[in-house]
Design an enzyme around this catalytic site. Structure first.
Site, mmCIF file in Angstrom:
data_model
loop_
_atom_site.group_PDB
_atom_site.id
_atom_site.type_symbol
_atom_site.label_atom_id
_atom_site.label_comp_id
_atom_site.label_asym_id
_atom_site.label_seq_id
_atom_site.Cartn_x
_atom_site.Cartn_y
_atom_site.Cartn_z
ATOM 1 N N LYS A 1 0.818 -1.217 0.000
ATOM 2 C CA LYS A 1 0.000 0.000 0.000
ATOM 3 C C LYS A 1 0.855 1.271 0.000
ATOM 4 O O LYS A 1 0.395 2.325 -0.416
ATOM 5 C CB LYS A 1 -0.976 -0.017 1.167
ATOM 6 C CG LYS A 1 -2.057 -1.073 0.976
ATOM 7 C CD LYS A 1 -3.108 -1.049 2.050
ATOM 8 C CE LYS A 1 -4.246 -1.998 1.727
ATOM 9 N NZ LYS A 1 -3.863 -3.425 1.882
HETATM 10 C C1 LIG Z 1 -4.497 -4.475 1.260
HETATM 11 C C2 LIG Z 1 -3.723 -5.742 1.175
HETATM 12 C C3 LIG Z 1 -4.071 -6.782 0.269
HETATM 13 C C4 LIG Z 1 -5.305 -6.709 -0.606
HETATM 14 O O1 LIG Z 1 -5.197 -5.731 -1.608
HETATM 15 P P1 LIG Z 1 -6.501 -5.304 -2.435
HETATM 16 O O2 LIG Z 1 -6.063 -4.193 -3.309
HETATM 17 O O3 LIG Z 1 -7.517 -4.887 -1.410
HETATM 18 O O4 LIG Z 1 -6.934 -6.511 -3.197
HETATM 19 C C5 LIG Z 1 -3.251 -7.897 0.210
HETATM 20 N N1 LIG Z 1 -2.162 -8.033 0.998
HETATM 21 C C6 LIG Z 1 -1.801 -7.069 1.879
HETATM 22 C C7 LIG Z 1 -0.606 -7.288 2.733
HETATM 23 C C8 LIG Z 1 -2.553 -5.891 1.988
HETATM 24 O O5 LIG Z 1 -2.178 -4.947 2.871
#
Ligand SMILES: *Cc1c(COP(=O)(O)O)cnc(C)c1O
Length: 465
Positions: A112
């Site tokens: 993220k």
């Molecule tokens: C947010 C997150 C996901 C999922 O991502 P999306 O874009 O919601 O599909 C997967 N793994 C981790 C570690 C995350 O923080």
């Protein structure tokens, strides 16, 4: 570049406006009206670019003339300079045709950061230019909150309020939020659960009268277009490193809200030879169910060892539906209003289109731990539980017999030590150097009751000048 709503009933916006907007007025999500497309020669030439240069190349057409190229370049260079690996998104080989793309070298150790480090800087840039200040409000069960706080900590024009359920997030995740220093950062521990936090955020977006008139409320969840945009870049980065455009490849993506994998879909629409996209879910398998049964429906939330994928509805799936239904906004508006009342059935044309590109796998906790152990035994490589779900799905797909399969490693294993311990391999994931003193740092957090007006009063009283 113009942006339109998936539900066809909201005004088209330019990049700057879409950056400052969450949901469209008609309840839909914004998408570019047309996508930039790169030729095979242009993609081949990308192999020469480092990560920030490539990001500039991919992002520029989406921004259009909203930000001068030189300013955009500076923003992008600053964004990826905080990542602690020279490659920003390094590839690691796990086996023949099996790769992981490490997306956890940012400040909060999850993918993220790629989007939220950029989003904070983009927002601050346009706000400075507009002489405006905004309030960011979000609810988190973990990763989003810390990445958003890190992304906004230097932003002069943003006050950020992140709500998390008191005593219900992991200690590493809590400390990654509460130890960040900045007068504009506010951690609110709410005496309730995650859904309660989210409900308060939703109510606040519905009635913003608790804030002064000149403070816009901005969302940082994955419905924000700029987050998706930033994530397109690393699909190109990995693909050209592995021989695209001459060689097609597949990606396996640990998926919750369908934001990350949707960026992979867009990369393909922009010309990248992506042969297949694998949706890897935990027991919260709303996407696996829609792929296998054509029915899109909610189920009760299950708490798993991969908490960042614990969701009941995948909000960005609406963006894919828009294309599956030939970009017919009225059809999506009708479909989503049916979904508010119960399960929906995808048309034959829509589901067969989805299946021609996407596969899906559901990986329960036992198999996640088994994959962590197997990968450790095979190559002494430690996967976090989300990435392990991706690797498991990649192997199950059998695609590696023909083409490279890249699993997105979405988090660092030290962020989720419980799953690693449960895998029973005797290895303890250590926090990277910049976080070794995380447990000694001072925490700043306000515990508030489950009471909307208490939260809103606190926010109004704690805005920066
Ligand atoms: C947010 C997150 C996901 C999922 O991502 P999306 O874009 O919601 O599909 C997967 N793994 C981790 C570690 C995350 O923080």
């Amino acid at each position: 570049m113009k942006y339109i709503s998936t539900r066809g009933g909201a005004p088209a916006l330019d990049f700057e406006q879409v950056l400052l907007t969450g949901l469209a007025q008609d309840g839909g999500l914004y998408l570019p009206e047309t996508l930039p497309r790169f030729s095979a020669d242009e993609i081949a030439a990308m192999a020469e670019l480092d990560y920030p240069q490539l990001a500039q190349r991919i992002i520029e057409p989406f921004v259009g003339d909203c930000i001068p190229a030189a300013d955009l370049q500076q923003i992008i260079v600053d964004t990826y300079a905080v990542f602690r690996h020279n490659a920003v998104a390094p590839l690691v080989q796990l086996g023949h045709n099996q790769w992981v793309l490490e997306l956890f070298h940012g400040p909060t150790l999850a993918f993220k950061d790629f989007a939220l480090q950029l989003l904070g800087r983009l927002l601050d840039y346009v706000l400075e230019r507009r002489h405006q200040k905004v309030v960011i409000m979000g609810a988190t069960s973990g990763d989003t909150g810390s990445a958003a706080i890190e992304g906004c900590k230097r932003c002069k024009n943003i006050d950020i309020f992140i709500l998390h359920p008191h005593e219900r997030v992991s200690e590493v995740q809590r400390r990654q939020m509460t130890t960040v220093v900045g007068d504009n950062i506010h951690n609110l521990a709410i005496q309730g659960n995650f859904d309660d936090c989210q409900a308060m955020v939703k109510a606040s977006f519905g009635d913003r009268s608790f804030l002064p008139d000149d403070r816009r409320l901005v969302a940082v969840n994955s419905i924000n277009w700029a987050r998706i945009m930033a994530q397109i870049v690393y699909y190109f980065y990995a693909a050209v490193a592995l021989g695209a455009p001459a060689r097609p490849l597949a990606f396996s993506v640990p998926t919750g809200n369908f934001g990350d994998i949707f960026a992979g879909y867009l990369a393909r629409q922009m010309g990248l030879p992506v042969a297949r996209l694998i949706i890897a879910t935990n027991r919260n398998d709303v996407l696996h169910r829609v792929m296998t049964t054509a029915t899109y429906g909610r189920q009760t939330l299950e708490h798993t060892l991969s908490p960042s994928m614990d969701i009941t509805v995948s909000s960005n799936f609406e963006r894919l539906l828009f294309d599956l239904y030939d970009r017919d906004g009225a059809a999506i508006a009708a479909l989503m209003s049916d979904f508010d009342r119960g399960d929906i059935q995808l048309s034959d044309a829509a589901i067969s289109r989805a299946r021609s590109l996407f596969s899906s796998y559901r990986v329960p906790d036992e198999e996640t731990c088994a994959q962590i152990a197997a990968t450790w035994q095979d190559c002494e490589y430690l996967l976090d539980p989300h990435s392990a779900i991706g690797v498991k799905a990649a192997l199950a797909s059998g695609l590696g017999a023909e083409i490279p399969v890249v699993t997105l490693a979405t988090a660092h294993p030290a962020k989720f030590p419980q799953a690693v311990t449960r895998a029973g391999i005797g290895a303890e994931p250590a926090l990277p150097l910049h976080l070794v003193d995380l447990f000694d740092r001072r925490e700043r957090c306000e515990v508030l009751p489950l009471d909307l007006s208490a939260v809103q009063t606190f926010m109004a009283n704690n805005l920066g000048a």
